[in-house]
Design a protein around this motif. Structure first.
Motif, mmCIF file in Angstrom:
data_model
loop_
_atom_site.group_PDB
_atom_site.id
_atom_site.type_symbol
_atom_site.label_atom_id
_atom_site.label_comp_id
_atom_site.label_asym_id
_atom_site.label_seq_id
_atom_site.Cartn_x
_atom_site.Cartn_y
_atom_site.Cartn_z
ATOM 1 N N ALA A 158 0.938 -1.491 -0.027
ATOM 2 C CA ALA A 158 0.134 0.008 -0.036
ATOM 3 C C ALA A 158 0.922 1.235 0.085
ATOM 4 O O ALA A 158 1.552 1.573 1.017
ATOM 5 N N ASP A 159 0.697 2.066 -1.077
ATOM 6 C CA ASP A 159 1.531 3.154 -1.128
ATOM 7 C C ASP A 159 1.483 4.149 -0.093
ATOM 8 O O ASP A 159 0.336 4.803 -0.069
ATOM 9 N N ASN A 160 2.436 4.662 0.486
ATOM 10 C CA ASN A 160 2.445 6.007 1.621
ATOM 11 C C ASN A 160 1.243 5.889 2.202
ATOM 12 O O ASN A 160 0.600 6.871 2.295
ATOM 13 N N ALA A 161 0.977 4.945 3.077
ATOM 14 C CA ALA A 161 0.026 4.897 3.901
ATOM 15 C C ALA A 161 0.215 5.083 5.247
ATOM 16 O O ALA A 161 0.543 6.377 5.632
ATOM 17 N N HIS A 162 0.329 4.190 6.104
ATOM 18 C CA HIS A 162 0.999 4.300 7.552
ATOM 19 C C HIS A 162 2.759 4.879 7.477
ATOM 20 O O HIS A 162 2.961 5.572 8.256
ATOM 21 N N THR A 163 3.295 4.184 6.420
ATOM 22 C CA THR A 163 4.603 4.542 6.035
ATOM 23 C C THR A 163 4.814 4.356 4.762
ATOM 24 O O THR A 163 3.575 4.239 3.927
ATOM 25 N N ASP A 164 5.945 4.246 4.077
ATOM 26 C CA ASP A 164 5.986 3.993 2.742
ATOM 27 C C ASP A 164 6.358 2.430 2.161
ATOM 28 O O ASP A 164 6.683 2.243 1.311
ATOM 29 N N GLY A 196 7.039 8.643 5.280
ATOM 30 C CA GLY A 196 6.434 8.497 4.227
ATOM 31 C C GLY A 196 4.943 8.216 4.069
ATOM 32 O O GLY A 196 4.262 7.972 2.873
ATOM 33 N N GLY A 197 4.199 8.442 5.181
ATOM 34 C CA GLY A 197 2.967 8.129 5.384
ATOM 35 C C GLY A 197 1.977 9.337 5.082
ATOM 36 O O GLY A 197 2.708 10.592 4.802
ATOM 37 N N SER A 198 0.664 9.124 4.601
ATOM 38 C CA SER A 198 0.068 9.914 4.194
ATOM 39 C C SER A 198 -1.469 9.805 4.292
ATOM 40 O O SER A 198 -2.033 8.522 4.518
ATOM 41 N N LYS A 243 -11.459 13.449 7.164
ATOM 42 C CA LYS A 243 -10.682 14.095 5.868
ATOM 43 C C LYS A 243 -11.597 15.237 5.343
ATOM 44 O O LYS A 243 -11.043 16.416 4.909
ATOM 45 N N THR A 244 -12.926 14.922 5.274
ATOM 46 C CA THR A 244 -13.906 16.003 4.645
ATOM 47 C C THR A 244 -13.935 17.314 5.608
ATOM 48 O O THR A 244 -13.667 18.460 5.252
ATOM 49 N N ASN A 245 -14.024 16.986 7.008
ATOM 50 C CA ASN A 245 -14.030 18.174 8.039
ATOM 51 C C ASN A 245 -12.734 18.902 7.861
ATOM 52 O O ASN A 245 -12.756 20.385 7.946
ATOM 53 N N ILE A 246 -11.637 18.419 7.994
ATOM 54 C CA ILE A 246 -10.387 19.131 7.990
ATOM 55 C C ILE A 246 -9.949 19.938 6.698
ATOM 56 O O ILE A 246 -9.408 21.001 6.543
ATOM 57 N N THR A 287 -2.247 15.621 12.449
ATOM 58 C CA THR A 287 -1.686 14.731 11.434
ATOM 59 C C THR A 287 -2.563 14.972 10.191
ATOM 60 O O THR A 287 -1.932 15.135 9.125
ATOM 61 N N PHE A 288 -3.768 15.063 10.177
ATOM 62 C CA PHE A 288 -4.452 15.268 8.995
ATOM 63 C C PHE A 288 -4.066 16.504 8.209
ATOM 64 O O PHE A 288 -3.978 16.712 7.173
ATOM 65 N N TYR A 289 -4.116 17.745 9.052
ATOM 66 C CA TYR A 289 -3.858 19.117 8.752
ATOM 67 C C TYR A 289 -2.502 19.009 7.672
ATOM 68 O O TYR A 289 -2.477 19.455 6.659
ATOM 69 N N LEU A 290 -1.202 18.460 8.463
ATOM 70 C CA LEU A 290 -0.115 18.591 8.047
ATOM 71 C C LEU A 290 -0.185 17.524 6.797
ATOM 72 O O LEU A 290 0.563 17.806 5.526
ATOM 73 N N SER A 291 -0.748 16.639 6.655
ATOM 74 C CA SER A 291 -0.806 15.700 5.436
ATOM 75 C C SER A 291 -1.484 16.137 4.248
ATOM 76 O O SER A 291 -1.173 16.307 2.943
ATOM 77 N N LEU A 292 -2.589 16.780 4.553
ATOM 78 C CA LEU A 292 -3.526 17.393 3.441
ATOM 79 C C LEU A 292 -2.974 18.722 2.879
ATOM 80 O O LEU A 292 -3.184 19.086 2.045
ATOM 81 N N THR A 293 -1.960 19.513 3.655
ATOM 82 C CA THR A 293 -1.499 20.777 3.200
ATOM 83 C C THR A 293 -0.042 20.609 2.450
ATOM 84 O O THR A 293 0.703 21.460 2.026
ATOM 85 N N ASN A 294 0.328 19.272 2.581
ATOM 86 C CA ASN A 294 1.796 19.033 1.849
ATOM 87 C C ASN A 294 1.670 18.352 0.637
ATOM 88 O O ASN A 294 0.650 17.391 0.374
#
Length: 294
Positions: A158-164, A196-198, A243-246, A287-294
């Protein structure tokens, strides 16, 4: 002065190792039968999967090194066969800490390419590197199949999930899915952005796992008790809800701190105790904020 420093360093190292081992003294390895020849072992760290049969023992993950003897004893109670293969679902120490010990017991370690690379290059907490004996011997970059103990086991990256380097494993005959840490039952997950997670990759990993299963599938999560399709789908709904809320907050120009402090964004699942695990409510919002803005 130099002598005092060296002596202090030695004592710190010895005490640290003693304290580390001591905290596992009271850990009990619990064995849960999942199917005719597939078991789940719970202890401290990630859940272990075990397949037994005429071909030998196949393991998924191995928790921490001080627990190897207890884990091996639990496995010997199930089978007198040797441990032939060990699959790592990713590189974190609560899933790979026993690698070197298991290699010494005869196991051949299998993992994604990125797991070996991270084990080679990421220092352990004591500053040392993983021993060569702790590294996977067989690696792959997408998927592979194992044929052992009378069934085919699909191993899927699974690509870039919990880790890479995450993989999910599906036992095709036993109808059992081991998700590794792409599923934390009933709690917010740890998404390791530094490895590498996202968020998007994590959601896609759950969707990947759901492709293989049906209402009768037994799901072994990375952490938590034995699960099923309904609970797994509920976990996906939680991820998509957050994800929707953030995402809406990000579109509105809110900062990371704004999102972290806004308890309303996760309240629905906070009330269901999702934030009582390793990752609390504020951490998952960040975590959600950082991942969704990068």
């Amino acid at each position: 002065m130099k002598y005092v420093f060296v002596l202090t360093s030695i004592l710190f190292f010895l005490f640290g190792n003693f304290a580390s081992a001591q905290r596992f003294d009271d850990v009990t390895i619990e064995t849960v039968k999942v199917s005719d020849h597939v078991y789940m072992l719970l202890g401290a760290g990630g859940n272990i999967g075990v397949s037994i049969g005429e071909d030998g023992v196949f393991m998924i993950d191995d928790q921490f090194a001080p627990l190897t003897e207890k884990i091996h004893t639990a496995i010997k109670a199930l089978s007198d066969k040797d441990i032939k293969f060990l699959a790592n679902t990713h590189h974190h120490g609560d899933h790979t800490g026993g690698n070197e010990n298991m290699q010494q017991l005869g196991a051949t370690i299998i993992a994604h390419d990125n797991v070996r690379q991270r084990l080679e290059t990421t220092p352990k907490r004591d500053g040392t590197s993983e021993a060569k004996a702790a590294l996977p011997i067989i690696t792959f970059n997408d998927e592979l199949c194992l044929y052992i103990n009378g069934e085919k086991i699909g191993v899927f990256h699974a690509d870039n999930a919990h880790t890479d380097g995450d993989v999910l494993l599906y036992f095709t005959k036993s109808n059992v899915l081991h998700t590794g840490d792409t599923y934390f039952k009933g709690r917010y997950p740890y998404i390791d952005l530094d490895s590498g997670g996202s968020v998007d990759g994590y959601i896609n990993a759950v969707k990947l796992g759901l492709q293989f299963i049906d209402e009768d599938t037994k799901v072994i999560p990375g952490h938590g008790s034995l699960s099923n399709k309904d609970e797994y789908q509920s976990f996906l709904k939680m991820l998509e809800y957050l994800k929707t809320n953030i995402s809406e907050e990000i579109k509105a120009g809110k900062t990371e701190d704004d999102v972290a402090k806004n308890e309303a964004l996760t309240k629905m699942y906070d009330d269901l105790d999702y934030g009582t695990g390793f990752i609390n409510s504020e951490k998952i919002r960040r975590t959600f904020y950082l991942s969704l803005t990068n």
